[in-house]
Design an enzyme around this catalytic site. Structure first.
Site, PDB file in Angstrom:
ATOM      1  N   GLY A   1       0.842  -1.206   0.000  1.00  0.00           N
ATOM      2  CA  GLY A   1       0.000   0.000   0.000  1.00  0.00           C
ATOM      3  C   GLY A   1       0.865   1.238   0.000  1.00  0.00           C
ATOM      4  O   GLY A   1       2.054   1.191  -0.302  1.00  0.00           O
ATOM      5  N   ASN A   2       0.264   2.386   0.308  1.00  0.00           N
ATOM      6  CA  ASN A   2       1.044   3.620   0.419  1.00  0.00           C
ATOM      7  C   ASN A   2       0.392   4.532   1.453  1.00  0.00           C
ATOM      8  O   ASN A   2      -0.614   4.172   2.057  1.00  0.00           O
ATOM      9  CB  ASN A   2       1.183   4.296  -0.951  1.00  0.00           C
ATOM     10  N   HIS A   3       0.977   5.725   1.636  1.00  0.00           N
ATOM     11  CA  HIS A   3       0.548   6.588   2.746  1.00  0.00           C
ATOM     12  C   HIS A   3      -0.637   7.492   2.428  1.00  0.00           C
ATOM     13  O   HIS A   3      -0.963   8.372   3.217  1.00  0.00           O
ATOM     14  CB  HIS A   3       1.718   7.482   3.182  1.00  0.00           C
TER      15      HIS A   3
END
Ligand code: PMT
Length: 397
Positions: free
Chosen positions: A204-206
């Site tokens: 995933g990412n932020h």
């Protein structure tokens, strides 16, 4: 049918100054406005200001030595009651039937539509007690006018600003037909995507979804009907005119975006979509065995590029570029390759920009060669800039 006779209840918040302007706007729109105030509202704006603007006496006390202000009669007279600004204190009293001043007494007597425009500091806004009180008021059929995001009286930046007077008027009068994006359909992608490795892990990412959600709300505020395709995000979106489809992986985001794109006038692609996903997903949790573990990744679908390929005349695509280096060149290359009409560049080199912050600093490029640099602002203000650029682009066509 939009209301004609309005009680405007002003409570003790710095945002009370905006209610003077709200009074003027309501009068200009042809409403009859009766202003009532709490004692502490008088500390912010004088009743004389409101009585001059509304051309009616303002009521602050339920009674004085010689007379009684009939809150019951007033409650029955009105077609609508707007509490603006509504402090956390007044909201709590309304939710619990406490009746200790002119505003709460009139509220309990009112049989009309009730509109609440909250104004408070961001921590008060997020407090579970405030959330529960607003939920209770919603369950009575009252309308909560969404708060704005930006600098607050405390100096903090976040949610809790009272909605702007124009937005309150539009909200209560259903005036969306006059708005610049009335009749337009919009698609917005927002948030991250999660690409499963196994049942417990993902890539995933932020991204928090804040930027895309702010854009969806701003488009709706300007009259558009919005389909928001939102990746895994903690934000609860409850905004008139915004329909939310929650998705998890890039493939699901693509499926939803492709469906809504076909009918939309504008697509704003603010999602941080994973570029790669595990080629295979383990059906059971991968056990810790060897010193290293290799996972083969394959490309995800590029949603923006796919929509760019099927873009029809009259449709606009606004993309985002999140960069760490060679920002302008990369953004321009993406705009061209993905067939965008505009691209919003944000760089992780800028403090307060990009993922998760409540602020962002962007440069907008158009395919016609314009470049607009903006200061660091709240994401809601950035959203307003992006939507204004889109409206200008439409007008120039
Ligand atoms: O959500 P927040 O915490 O508020 O953060 C906001 C943000 C930083 C995520 C947002 O401002 C932003 O920059 N979004 C785009 C992030 C990104 O993935 O940029 P990119 O340069 O990798 O992608 C370029 C464009 O293609 C973007 O419009 C992206 O949505 C789109 N894209 C990318 C890959 C892919 N597989 N599909 C896509 O649609």
């Amino acid at each position: 049918m939009s209301p004609k006779k309005i009680i405007l209840a002003v409570t003790g918040s710095i945002a009370a100054y905006k209610s003077a302007f709200l009074t003027r706007l309501l009068i200009k729109e042809g409403f009859e406005v009766q202003v009532i105030m709490t004692g502490s509202a008088k500390d912010f704006v004088s009743p004389l200001t409101f009585s001059t603007l509304s051309k009616r006496p303002v009521h602050v006390d339920v009674s004085n030595e010689s007379s009684w202000n009939n809150h019951v009669e007033m409650g029955l007279w009105a077609d609508a009651m707007i509490i603006a600004p509504a402090t956390a204190n007044t909201i709590a009293k309304m939710a619990n039937g406490i009746c200790d001043n002119m505003v709460t007494a009139t509220y309990l007597s009112a049989k009309c539509q009730v509109y609440i425009a909250p104004a408070m500091d961001l921590d008060m806004w997020k407090h579970p007690a405030t959330i529960a009180n607003l939920e209770k008021l919603k369950s009575y059929g009252h309308h909560i006018i969404p708060v704005g995001n930006g600098e607050l009286a405390s100096g903090l930046v976040g949610d809790g600003r009272m909605a702007e007077p124009e937005d309150i008027v539009n909200f209560i009068s259903g005036n969306s037909a006059n708005l610049p994006l009335a009749g337009k359909k919009a698609l917005v992608t927002a948030g991250p995507t999660y690409e499963k490795i196994d049942p417990v892990r993902f890539i995933g990412n932020h991204s928090s979804g804040k930027m895309g959600v702010a854009i969806a709300m701003e488009l709706a505020k300007q009259g558009a009907t919005v389909d928001l395709v939102l990746g895994p995000s903690k934000i609860a979106v409850d905004y008139p005119g915004v329909h939310v489809t929650r998705v998890e992986a890039a493939a699901e985001m693509y499926e939803a975006a492709d469906k809504y794109f076909k009918k939309c006038d504008v697509a704003v692609l603010a999602a941080a979509v994973a570029d790669y996903k595990p080629k295979e997903q383990a059906t059971q949790k991968i056990k810790k065995k060897d010193e290293s573990l290799s996972i083969t990744l394959e490309k995800t679908v590029d949603i923006a590029a796919s929509l760019g390929k099927i873009k029809k005349k009259g449709q606009t695509i606004i993309g985002f570029a999140l960069e760490t280096n060679d920002e302008e060149a990369n953004a321009m290359e993406k705009m061209k390759r993905k067939n965008f009409d505009m691209i919003v560049l944000n760089s992780l080199q800028d403090k307060g920009a990009g993922f998760n912050h409540d602020t962002n600093k962007v440069t907008i490029f158009t395919s016609k060669g314009q470049k607009l640099d903006f200061e660091l602002k709240s994401k809601q203000e950035v959203a307003a800039d992006v939507v204004t650029c889109y409206i200008e682009l439409l007008r120039s066509k």
